[in-house]
Design a protein around this motif. Structure first.
Motif, PDB file in Angstrom:
ATOM      1  N   UNK A  38       0.844  -1.194   0.000  1.00 27.91           N
ATOM      2  CA  UNK A  38       0.000   0.000   0.000  1.00 27.91           C
ATOM      3  C   UNK A  38       0.879   1.244   0.000  1.00 27.91           C
ATOM      4  N   UNK A  39       0.980   1.879  -1.136  1.00 29.76           N
ATOM      5  CA  UNK A  39       1.527   3.227  -1.250  1.00 29.76           C
ATOM      6  C   UNK A  39       0.361   4.173  -1.488  1.00 29.76           C
ATOM      7  N   UNK A  40       0.589   5.469  -1.359  1.00 28.20           N
ATOM      8  CA  UNK A  40      -0.481   6.436  -1.610  1.00 28.20           C
ATOM      9  C   UNK A  40      -1.038   6.240  -3.020  1.00 28.20           C
ATOM     10  N   UNK A  41      -2.321   5.866  -3.113  1.00 29.58           N
ATOM     11  CA  UNK A  41      -2.970   5.694  -4.400  1.00 29.58           C
ATOM     12  C   UNK A  41      -2.855   4.311  -5.001  1.00 29.58           C
ATOM     13  N   UNK A  42      -2.177   3.387  -4.317  1.00 25.69           N
ATOM     14  CA  UNK A  42      -1.960   2.041  -4.869  1.00 25.69           C
ATOM     15  C   UNK A  42      -2.153   0.983  -3.788  1.00 25.69           C
ATOM     16  N   UNK A  43      -2.822  -0.109  -4.158  1.00 26.55           N
ATOM     17  CA  UNK A  43      -2.937  -1.274  -3.292  1.00 26.55           C
ATOM     18  C   UNK A  43      -2.651  -2.516  -4.124  1.00 26.55           C
ATOM     19  N   UNK A  44      -1.836  -3.419  -3.573  1.00 27.99           N
ATOM     20  CA  UNK A  44      -1.367  -4.567  -4.349  1.00 27.99           C
ATOM     21  C   UNK A  44      -1.363  -5.828  -3.511  1.00 27.99           C
ATOM     22  N   UNK A  45      -1.360  -6.951  -4.201  1.00 28.96           N
ATOM     23  CA  UNK A  45      -1.254  -8.249  -3.535  1.00 28.96           C
ATOM     24  C   UNK A  45      -0.755  -9.268  -4.540  1.00 28.96           C
ATOM     25  N   UNK A  46       0.193 -10.098  -4.127  1.00 23.73           N
ATOM     26  CA  UNK A  46       0.613 -11.248  -4.929  1.00 23.73           C
ATOM     27  C   UNK A  46       0.759 -12.439  -4.006  1.00 23.73           C
ATOM     28  N   UNK A  47       0.516 -13.637  -4.554  1.00 17.55           N
ATOM     29  CA  UNK A  47       0.661 -14.841  -3.749  1.00 17.55           C
ATOM     30  C   UNK A  47       0.820 -16.069  -4.612  1.00 17.55           C
ATOM     31  N   UNK A  48       1.230 -17.163  -3.972  1.00 16.15           N
ATOM     32  CA  UNK A  48       1.443 -18.412  -4.691  1.00 16.15           C
ATOM     33  C   UNK A  48       1.134 -19.583  -3.761  1.00 16.15           C
ATOM     34  N   UNK A  49       0.347 -20.551  -4.253  1.00 17.35           N
ATOM     35  CA  UNK A  49       0.096 -21.804  -3.550  1.00 17.35           C
ATOM     36  C   UNK A  49       0.892 -22.891  -4.264  1.00 17.35           C
ATOM     37  N   UNK A  50       2.038 -23.293  -3.739  1.00 15.77           N
ATOM     38  CA  UNK A  50       2.895 -24.256  -4.455  1.00 15.77           C
ATOM     39  C   UNK A  50       2.206 -25.571  -4.789  1.00 15.77           C
ATOM     40  N   UNK A  51       1.393 -26.108  -3.870  1.00 18.08           N
ATOM     41  CA  UNK A  51       0.757 -27.407  -4.103  1.00 18.08           C
ATOM     42  C   UNK A  51      -0.108 -27.400  -5.356  1.00 18.08           C
ATOM     43  N   UNK A  52      -0.751 -26.266  -5.628  1.00 19.74           N
ATOM     44  CA  UNK A  52      -1.627 -26.137  -6.794  1.00 19.74           C
ATOM     45  C   UNK A  52      -0.950 -25.407  -7.948  1.00 19.74           C
ATOM     46  N   UNK A  53       0.259 -24.895  -7.701  1.00 20.89           N
ATOM     47  CA  UNK A  53       0.936 -24.015  -8.651  1.00 20.89           C
ATOM     48  C   UNK A  53      -0.011 -22.894  -9.086  1.00 20.89           C
ATOM     49  N   UNK A  54      -0.691 -22.339  -8.111  1.00 25.26           N
ATOM     50  CA  UNK A  54      -1.681 -21.292  -8.359  1.00 25.26           C
ATOM     51  C   UNK A  54      -1.121 -19.947  -7.934  1.00 25.26           C
ATOM     52  N   UNK A  55      -1.247 -18.964  -8.808  1.00 30.68           N
ATOM     53  CA  UNK A  55      -0.692 -17.630  -8.563  1.00 30.68           C
ATOM     54  C   UNK A  55      -1.817 -16.605  -8.452  1.00 30.68           C
TER      55      UNK A  55
END
Length: 278
Positions: free
Chosen positions: A241-258
């Protein structure tokens, strides 16, 4: 219709993954050691900093505070690196190094300074040459954007433009990277599957180094990432979270899901992630 996959967003604290990876590249080649005291690379460290190591900065166990603990710093105003460092020095540690966990963006600013000093290369250039170019992240860069194209400009909750935070000094290493959704998907794959860091450094980055005291979804912190369980599966992730921006990234290795969520409005709430995470 606009192709929003080409829009570049500030990653905010998701940028810390790149800082951690840059530091680990230098550890991998023998330039740095995780056990190095930061006083080896940061001049004028006060006595209370003498036991802080690179590991402590990476894992948020150094005792340094977050931005709220440095109210004298204007996040939108550029300052000289030496003056910023003096300000960090002036605030007492929250606990002795290694004795607790407390999230700290200033710790990652220091890591970026250490990267550029030990590599004798400007931090932005190091990221470009050793990470972005190597992985084909052609739309990703660090620092103030100047006249770069395809920028998603930040907005407040009412849709009004917000000026960016200063990213060349104050935010360097802590929230300074801009990227696209496509590039971030490539990044998550590269990090998970070892296309940047060899072993054991990839595993060190993606393994719990400290307990956070938070809930099961973010119970641990590695280097630049949170770890925990989502629906009984291990995952790693980070928000920003910067001023004016919200972000998220993630990874579930078992499912290779991003997961990648990049937003340029303060109106974005955590509820937008719920359909992705179920």
């Amino acid at each position: 219709m606009a192709d929003y996959t080409k829009s570049r967003f500030q990653l905010a604290s998701v940028s810390k993954q790149f800082t951690a990876a840059a530091l680990l590249l230098l550890v991998e080649e023998g330039t740095l050691l995780l056990e190095d005291p930061i006083s080896r690379w940061i001049d004028g460290c006060p006595e209370q900093w003498q036991d802080i190591t690179l590991h402590h900065l990476l894992s948020h166990t150094s005792g340094l505070g977050h931005w709220d603990d440095y109210p004298m710093i204007d996040l939108g105003q550029r300052v000289e690196p030496s003056e910023l460092l003096k300000t960090f020095h002036s605030v007492p540690l929250q606990f002795p190094p290694g004795a607790g966990w407390s999230y700290s963006s200033p710790a990652y600013v220091l890591l970026a300074q250490i990267v550029q000093r030990s590599a004798d290369t400007p931090y932005r250039a190091f990221l470009a040459e050793r990470i972005f170019d190597r992985l084909g992240l052609t739309q990703t860069f660090a620092g103030m954007p100047t006249a770069r194209p395809n920028l998603a400009l930040g907005h407040d909750a009412d849709g009004q433009p917000l000026p960016t935070w200063e990213l060349d000094v104050v935010g360097m290493g802590a929230g300074d990277v801009w990227s696209t959704a496509n590039d971030m998907l490539t990044w998550l794959d590269a990090l998970q599957h070892g296309r940047l860091l060899g072993e054991p450094y990839r595993t060190l980055m993606l393994t719990e180094q400290a307990r956070t005291g938070k809930g099961p979804e973010e119970s641990g912190y590695g280097y630049g990432i949170f770890l925990g369980e989502l629906n009984n599966r291990r995952w790693w992730h980070h928000s920003g979270h910067n001023a004016g921006y919200k972000t998220f990234v993630g990874h579930i290795p078992e499912l290779d899901r991003r997961f990648v969520m990049l937003s340029n409005t303060e109106a974005t709430t955590p509820s937008v992630l719920e359909p992705l995470l179920t």
